[in-house]
Write a protein that holds these residues in place. Structure first.
Motif, PDB file in Angstrom:
ATOM      1  N   ILE A 211       0.837  -1.208   0.000  1.00 33.86           N
ATOM      2  CA  ILE A 211       0.000   0.000   0.000  1.00 33.86           C
ATOM      3  C   ILE A 211       0.864   1.248   0.000  1.00 33.86           C
ATOM      4  CG2 ILE A 211      -1.564   1.369   1.441  1.00 33.86           C
ATOM      5  CD1 ILE A 211      -2.923  -1.275   2.221  1.00 33.86           C
ATOM      6  N   GLN A 215       1.036   4.105  -2.835  1.00 37.13           N
ATOM      7  CA  GLN A 215       0.733   5.496  -2.500  1.00 37.13           C
ATOM      8  C   GLN A 215       1.865   6.427  -2.950  1.00 37.13           C
ATOM      9  OE1 GLN A 215       0.474   6.439   1.697  1.00 37.13           O
ATOM     10  NE2 GLN A 215      -1.033   8.048   1.326  1.00 37.13           N
ATOM     11  N   SER A 249      -3.863   5.080  -9.574  1.00 35.26           N
ATOM     12  CA  SER A 249      -4.965   5.140  -8.603  1.00 35.26           C
ATOM     13  C   SER A 249      -5.605   3.764  -8.422  1.00 35.26           C
ATOM     14  CB  SER A 249      -6.024   6.143  -9.064  1.00 35.26           C
ATOM     15  OG  SER A 249      -5.511   7.442  -9.112  1.00 35.26           O
ATOM     16  N   GLU A 250      -5.795   3.068  -9.531  1.00 35.82           N
ATOM     17  CA  GLU A 250      -6.402   1.736  -9.455  1.00 35.82           C
ATOM     18  C   GLU A 250      -5.476   0.745  -8.758  1.00 35.82           C
ATOM     19  OE1 GLU A 250      -7.339   0.872 -13.507  1.00 35.82           O
ATOM     20  OE2 GLU A 250      -9.302   1.900 -13.431  1.00 35.82           O
ATOM     21  N   ASN A 251      -4.174   0.908  -8.984  1.00 39.30           N
ATOM     22  CA  ASN A 251      -3.210   0.050  -8.288  1.00 39.30           C
ATOM     23  C   ASN A 251      -3.279   0.287  -6.777  1.00 39.30           C
ATOM     24  OD1 ASN A 251      -0.886  -1.748  -8.065  1.00 39.30           O
ATOM     25  ND2 ASN A 251       0.306   0.091  -7.655  1.00 39.30           N
ATOM     26  N   PHE A 252      -3.341   1.567  -6.395  1.00 43.20           N
ATOM     27  CA  PHE A 252      -3.472   1.912  -4.975  1.00 43.20           C
ATOM     28  C   PHE A 252      -4.779   1.352  -4.407  1.00 43.20           C
ATOM     29  CE2 PHE A 252      -4.666   5.240  -1.747  1.00 43.20           C
ATOM     30  CZ  PHE A 252      -3.767   4.819  -0.794  1.00 43.20           C
ATOM     31  N   ARG A 253      -5.859   1.509  -5.195  1.00 43.13           N
ATOM     32  CA  ARG A 253      -7.161   0.977  -4.759  1.00 43.13           C
ATOM     33  C   ARG A 253      -7.114  -0.540  -4.588  1.00 43.13           C
ATOM     34  NH1 ARG A 253     -11.083   0.499  -9.521  1.00 43.13           N
ATOM     35  NH2 ARG A 253      -9.588  -1.213  -9.812  1.00 43.13           N
ATOM     36  N   ASP A 254      -6.520  -1.224  -5.563  1.00 40.79           N
ATOM     37  CA  ASP A 254      -6.473  -2.689  -5.513  1.00 40.79           C
ATOM     38  C   ASP A 254      -5.675  -3.188  -4.311  1.00 40.79           C
ATOM     39  OD1 ASP A 254      -7.957  -2.718  -7.812  1.00 40.79           O
ATOM     40  OD2 ASP A 254      -6.244  -3.068  -9.152  1.00 40.79           O
ATOM     41  N   PHE A 256      -5.298  -1.594  -1.532  1.00 46.18           N
ATOM     42  CA  PHE A 256      -6.103  -1.315  -0.348  1.00 46.18           C
ATOM     43  C   PHE A 256      -7.226  -2.328  -0.207  1.00 46.18           C
ATOM     44  CE2 PHE A 256      -5.501   2.645   2.095  1.00 46.18           C
ATOM     45  CZ  PHE A 256      -6.256   2.298   3.208  1.00 46.18           C
ATOM     46  N   ILE A 257      -7.856  -2.659  -1.319  1.00 39.83           N
ATOM     47  CA  ILE A 257      -8.935  -3.653  -1.282  1.00 39.83           C
ATOM     48  C   ILE A 257      -8.389  -5.015  -0.856  1.00 39.83           C
ATOM     49  CG2 ILE A 257     -10.542  -4.980  -2.725  1.00 39.83           C
ATOM     50  CD1 ILE A 257     -11.041  -2.417  -4.323  1.00 39.83           C
ATOM     51  N   THR A 260      -7.900  -4.913   2.754  1.00 40.12           N
ATOM     52  CA  THR A 260      -9.206  -4.930   3.433  1.00 40.12           C
ATOM     53  C   THR A 260      -9.799  -6.335   3.450  1.00 40.12           C
ATOM     54  OG1 THR A 260      -9.606  -2.642   2.741  1.00 40.12           O
ATOM     55  CG2 THR A 260     -11.516  -3.930   3.436  1.00 40.12           C
TER      56      THR A 260
END
Length: 594
Positions: A211, A215, A249-254, A256-257, A260
């Motif tokens: 992450i 970021q 952004s999608e890499n950061f989102r993925d 994080f997901i 999670t």
């Protein structure tokens, strides 16, 4: 553990505040675990008799002594006494909570500021090679978010973990006072929790590393596009940059997901484990009450402590996950802070006495194992004017950086007043130079503040003088707000030539013994450049001057001119001597004259 060791030496100076936080936390937790003792007495000694039953007397209640002298029918007296104890506990609890919260914020903010200051100081000392190893996004994380995460470890995470451990210990003690069998289930739950947490920590650390990297990559793209927005627009590359931004952004989102999903999986396991222990505890409590081993009030208290232990385990698991995030950020931050400085002072460095006279003896400089300067020698007595010419990549800027010790040499020697530059205090060396760099940087502030950067208290008359010599006064006074005009970051709103003139004025106002102009008039026409140089020669004639340029007109009046090629001095002499030599300098002169 490295994060704990590295950060403790800065956190320990706040030890009194930290001990206050721990003490308030222990008081807070103690009141939480004492409160269930009150309902037990209310049920056994008040409600049961009022409903027609016999008073229930059970050993192990902390507050039994408070109503032991009341008759069994003095319900009002016992109720008022228990109510006073309950209110006192609640007041103590929230007082401790209030004091602790204030101490945590004050201590935490100060510690975060210390970590951020350390990172910033290191960034200012960082050399070119070290700076090239990190992206702008990584540096933004180190300076901004990492100090906050490490601060959270000391101001919140440790105290919260201590809270949960203390809750579990006190709850188990009070359970053992109710009945020895009641501690079996919490004991089994604790062992299971420790085993599960071991695997959870390993997974959490791995995800937080991913992450943080994602970021940093996203920050880099954003920073690059903010700084280069005009280039993006001029090439009509908005769609390309948008795709790049969306991808990061999608890499950061993925990432994080993914973290999670992993976290919720373990949380679900923790919850199932805790709920199972609560169901088992309730069943055990019913059995003990049915056979008369515990009273109804004790059963209620037993359940309260069971829930308390369960939620303490659950809360501890979440905090441990956050601790891993702090450790990941702390490792990156302290890896940066603890890196050995490329350029550093010796113990007890010397200072320069009198005006600086520079001697350069056979110096060589490497970048990434590539030799960019080879066997360079010259002298610069105070007051001498030195010109340096050469094509792009010939080593002009690198040579200038070595003189002010922005870059250390590998071989040879640079002497200032017969002392090695490495034996002189770095700040003292750099104080001798007023440098105007090739890449002009202006701060997002007024023009006046940019010119007076070295000494903000300088008079406006001195600002005007420097601005007039740099030929900036004329265009500045045409702005609506004049010298109070706010310019954007990196001089946004000014032309290239205007930025160079403001930058030259800033260097002139420093009034250091040596003025260095590193190809800083490239955006100016020859007439304006000649006026600037004439003004410098007239007003700062007693200063040393070094001019690096591609233009012969910029250096022709210098006392000595060095012509560099592939990091070596190929030609040297005065303007006339180099013309007579008929070499590369002469060829460039003829080309530019024509």
């Amino acid at each position: 553990m490295n994060t704990i060791q590295n950060s403790f030496k800065y956190a320990k100076k706040y030890l009194p505040a930290y001990l206050g936080i721990i003490l308030c936390g222990l008081i807070f937790v103690t009141t939480i675990t004492l409160i269930p003792q009150i309902p037990q007495l209310i049920v056994d000694r008040l409600i049961f008799p009022v409903l027609g039953g016999n008073p229930q007397y059970a050993e192990g209640n902390i507050f039994s002594f408070a109503i032991s002298n009341f008759s069994s029918t003095d319900y009002v007296g016992m109720f008022v006494t228990l109510l006073i104890i309950l209110v006192s506990l609640l007041l103590l609890r929230y007082t401790a909570f209030y004091i602790r919260g204030n101490l945590q914020e004050a201590y935490g903010v100060k510690l975060e500021l210390d970590f951020r200051h350390l990172s910033y100081q290191k960034m200012l000392r960082e050399g070119d090679v070290a700076r090239g190893r990190r992206t702008m996004g990584d540096m933004m994380s180190i300076l901004n978010s990492d100090p906050s995460r490490v601060k959270d470890f000391w101001s919140r995470h440790i105290t919260m973990i201590v809270d949960q451990i203390y809750i579990i210990i006190l709850a188990v003690i009070f359970l053992s006072l109710i009945h020895p069998l009641t501690i079996i289930i919490p004991f089994i739950c604790g062992i299971s929790f420790v085993i599960l947490t071991f695997f959870y920590i390993k997974q959490e650390k791995k995800f937080f590393n991913k992450i943080r990297d994602a970021q940093a990559d996203l920050n880099s793209v954003v920073t690059e596009n903010i700084n280069g927005v005009r280039i993006v627009r001029s090439y009509a590359s908005e769609k390309i940059e948008e795709k790049k931004f969306v991808k990061k952004s999608e890499n950061f989102r993925d990432k994080f997901i993914g973290q999670t999903k992993m976290m919720t999986k373990y949380e679900a396991i923790f919850r199932v484990m805790i709920l199972s222990s609560l169901v088992a505890s309730t069943g055990l409590g019913v059995y003990l009450a049915a056979i008369g081993s515990i009273t109804v009030g004790q059963f209620a208290t037993f359940n309260a402590y069971g829930f308390m232990i369960g939620f303490a385990f659950d809360h501890a698991a979440k905090i441990i996950g956050q601790v891993q995030h702090s450790f990941v950020c702390g490792k990156r931050m302290f890896d940066f802070i603890n890196e050995e400085d490329e350029i550093k002072n010796i113990e007890n460095p010397k200072t320069i006495e009198g005006m600086p006279n520079i001697t350069v003896q056979n110096i060589s400089v490497k970048y990434d194992e590539k030799e960019v300067l080879k066997d360079i020698s010259f002298t610069l007595p105070h007051g001498k004017k030195l010109g340096i010419m050469g094509k792009t990549g010939s080593g002009k800027s690198v040579l200038l950086r070595t003189l002010s010790r922005l870059k250390d040499i590998e071989d040879g020697e640079i002497l200032i007043n017969f002392d090695s530059i490495k034996e002189i205090d770095i700040e003292n060396v750099r104080a001798q130079f007023s440098v105007v760099f090739q890449e002009v940087f202006l701060f997002s502030n007024t023009i006046d503040a940019n010119i007076a950067y070295f000494n903000p208290e300088v008079s406006h008359e001195d600002v005007l003088k420097a601005s007039k010599i740099s030929q900036g006064h004329e265009f500045i006074q045409h702005f609506k707000d004049g010298y109070e005009t706010i310019i954007g970051e990196k001089g946004l709103g000014l032309s290239g030539g205007q930025k160079q003139r403001v930058s030259i004025a800033r260097a002139l106002l420093k009034n250091a013994p040596i003025l260095v102009l590193d190809d800083c008039t490239s955006a100016l026409d020859l007439s304006t450049e000649r006026k600037i140089l004439d003004g410098i020669f007239n007003e700062y004639g007693s200063h040393s001057l070094i001019i690096a340029s591609h233009r012969v007109a910029s250096v022709e009046n210098c006392d000595e001119i060095l012509f560099l090629e592939d990091g070596q001095i190929k030609e040297r002499g005065t303007h006339n001597e180099l013309l007579e030599l008929g070499g590369r300098y002469s060829e460039i002169y003829e080309a530019q004259k024509g």
